[in-house]
Design an enzyme around this catalytic site. Structure first.
Site, mmCIF file in Angstrom:
data_model
loop_
_atom_site.group_PDB
_atom_site.id
_atom_site.type_symbol
_atom_site.label_atom_id
_atom_site.label_comp_id
_atom_site.label_asym_id
_atom_site.label_seq_id
_atom_site.Cartn_x
_atom_site.Cartn_y
_atom_site.Cartn_z
ATOM 1 N N ARG A 1 0.806 -1.225 0.000
ATOM 2 C CA ARG A 1 0.000 0.000 0.000
ATOM 3 C C ARG A 1 0.835 1.268 0.000
ATOM 4 N NH1 ARG A 1 -3.126 -3.553 1.632
ATOM 5 N NH2 ARG A 1 -1.202 -4.287 2.496
ATOM 6 N N THR A 2 1.746 1.360 0.958
ATOM 7 C CA THR A 2 2.469 2.618 1.124
ATOM 8 C C THR A 2 3.300 2.899 -0.123
ATOM 9 O OG1 THR A 2 2.534 2.158 3.474
ATOM 10 C CG2 THR A 2 3.962 3.901 2.693
ATOM 11 N N LYS B 1 26.044 -3.843 -0.486
ATOM 12 C CA LYS B 1 27.508 -3.848 -0.680
ATOM 13 C C LYS B 1 28.199 -3.020 0.397
ATOM 14 C CE LYS B 1 27.035 -3.965 -5.730
ATOM 15 N NZ LYS B 1 27.273 -3.170 -6.956
ATOM 16 N N ARG C 1 11.331 3.779 3.300
ATOM 17 C CA ARG C 1 10.981 2.883 4.409
ATOM 18 C C ARG C 1 12.208 2.055 4.728
ATOM 19 N NH1 ARG C 1 5.735 -0.953 4.669
ATOM 20 N NH2 ARG C 1 4.866 1.057 5.283
ATOM 21 N N HIS D 1 5.263 6.351 11.274
ATOM 22 C CA HIS D 1 4.705 6.173 9.931
ATOM 23 C C HIS D 1 3.762 7.362 9.712
ATOM 24 C CE1 HIS D 1 3.348 4.414 6.332
ATOM 25 N NE2 HIS D 1 3.063 3.191 6.731
HETATM 26 C C1 NCD Z 1 1.710 -0.898 8.226
HETATM 27 C C2 NCD Z 1 3.203 -0.710 8.365
HETATM 28 O O1 NCD Z 1 3.969 -1.035 7.441
HETATM 29 O O2 NCD Z 1 3.588 -0.203 9.410
HETATM 30 N N1 NCD Z 1 1.310 -1.093 6.903
HETATM 31 C C3 NCD Z 1 1.070 0.002 6.125
HETATM 32 O O3 NCD Z 1 1.960 0.765 5.840
HETATM 33 N N2 NCD Z 1 -0.198 0.226 5.754
HETATM 34 C C4 NCD Z 1 1.126 -1.876 9.167
HETATM 35 C C5 NCD Z 1 1.623 -3.285 9.155
HETATM 36 O O4 NCD Z 1 2.521 -3.657 8.392
HETATM 37 O O5 NCD Z 1 1.088 -4.072 9.941
#
Ligand code: NCD
Length: 336
Positions: free
Chosen positions: A57-58, A86, A107, A135
């Site tokens: 999703r993100t 590396k 991320r 997040h």
């Molecule tokens: C979440 C995350 O990655 O923190 N997912 C997301 O970004 N929608 C929640 C999760 O992974 O459980």
């Protein structure tokens, strides 16, 4: 805050007025996200989408949001396909990649890593999740969703009753949401988790200091009886020392239609940042809730595109130009 050129690393950056500004811009993105209109306002711009941890999703919604504004996306996923494998430092990676992009989403499994990366980056960086820490874009879209879901009933965030359920120790989405909720008034927050996965005290204290009523519980049924929002989360198994340890908590707080009907008020909104763990034995939100009109999880995921478009438009300073380059789409699009 001044959004132009800013990093988005933590929800602590925001005042209430900033959130209102982001949401007002997000509302204006709807015709584009719903494929009624096209805008090319970021034509020529490049997003560097750097995801060193699993993400659907993100990663995809940041990419789509950028595409919907007319920009291009370059992506790296996982450590194996990047020079970090590396031995390259975050500093060097940031110096290099920021030469290729206008904005970067990142991320990374380590807390604080995205801030470290941003300090070396020559372009704005958005935190797409740094370990169990933060997040911020998820917290914004969660809040936007809460507002949309209760808004139709004349509601606002102030005074709401919200239950957060599941892995509150490692879940970065609940950490960011809890921090963001400090900006509002008179909330009743119920934190439901196994004792070992409780919300860290620092967040609980901060919520109390903001004047909210906070209850901590290890029991699902009584905790969801008098709330407006049930925010369920997955056991963050990737943050445990072993799979066996994570499995101890799997399936402890399963919500299904029967439990919902029996314990929840009729209009309780069900949210989840997703992915929900639908494997047997986990099933934190049962598929039998899929027909429940108060299951907001897919609207919540859709809202991610609006909020992320708003962030890009604000950071890259094109908010006022979005409609100028707008035209109707020229392809058939199913509207549902
Ligand atoms: C979440 C995350 O990655 O923190 N997912 C997301 O970004 N929608 C929640 C999760 O992974 O459980």
């Amino acid at each position: 805050m001044n959004f132009a050129g800013a990093n988005i690393l933590s929800v602590d950056q925001f005042e209430r007025a900033d959130i209102e500004q982001i949401f007002a811009v997000a509302d204006r993105m709807e015709p584009f996200a719903k494929r009624r209109m096209v805008t090319r306002v970021l034509e020529g711009a490049i997003l560097g989408n750097m995801f060193f941890e699993p993400s659907t999703r993100t990663r995809v919604s940041f990419g789509c949001a950028f595409n919907l504004l007319g920009g291009e996306v370059r992506e790296t996923t996982g450590f194996k396909s990047s020079a970090i494998a590396k031995g390259e430092s975050l500093y060097d990676t940031a110096r290099v990649l920021s030469g290729y992009s206008d904005v970067i989403c990142m991320r990374h499994p380590q807390s604080g890593s995205v801030s470290e990366f941003a300090a070396a980056s020559r372009v704005p960086v958005i935190n797409g999740g740094d370990g169990a820490n933060e997040h911020p874009s998820q917290a914004l879209l969660d809040l936007y969703t809460i507002l949309k879901e209760v808004g139709g009933r004349g509601g606002s965030i102030d005074g709401l009753r919200i239950a957060m359920i599941g892995d509150l120790k490692f879940g970065r989405t609940v950490h960011s949401l809890a921090r963001l909720l400090r900006l509002f008034d008179n909330l009743h927050i119920v934190l439901v988790s196994p004792e070992e996965l409780a919300m860290p005290e620092v967040y609980v204290e901060a919520l109390r200091e903001a004047g909210h009523k906070v209850e901590v519980s290890t029991e699902l049924m009584s905790s969801i009886a008098h709330v407006d929002i049930v925010y369920s989360t997955r056991i963050q198994e990737e943050r445990f020392a072993s799979q066996e340890e994570a499995d101890l908590y799997r399936g402890r707080f399963r919500l299904n239609q029967e439990i919902y009907t029996k314990f929840c008020e009729p209009n309780t909104v069900i949210m989840h940042p997703l992915p929900r763990d639908s494997r047997e034995g986990a099933n934190e939100l049962d598929n039998d809730l899929n027909q429940n009109p108060n299951l907001a999880i897919f609207r919540q995921a859709d809202n991610g595109v609006l909020v992320r478009m708003a962030l890009f438009a604000l950071i890259l300073g094109v908010v006022d130009q979005v409609e100028q380059s707008a035209r109707e789409v020229n392809w058939y699009h199913r509207r549902s």
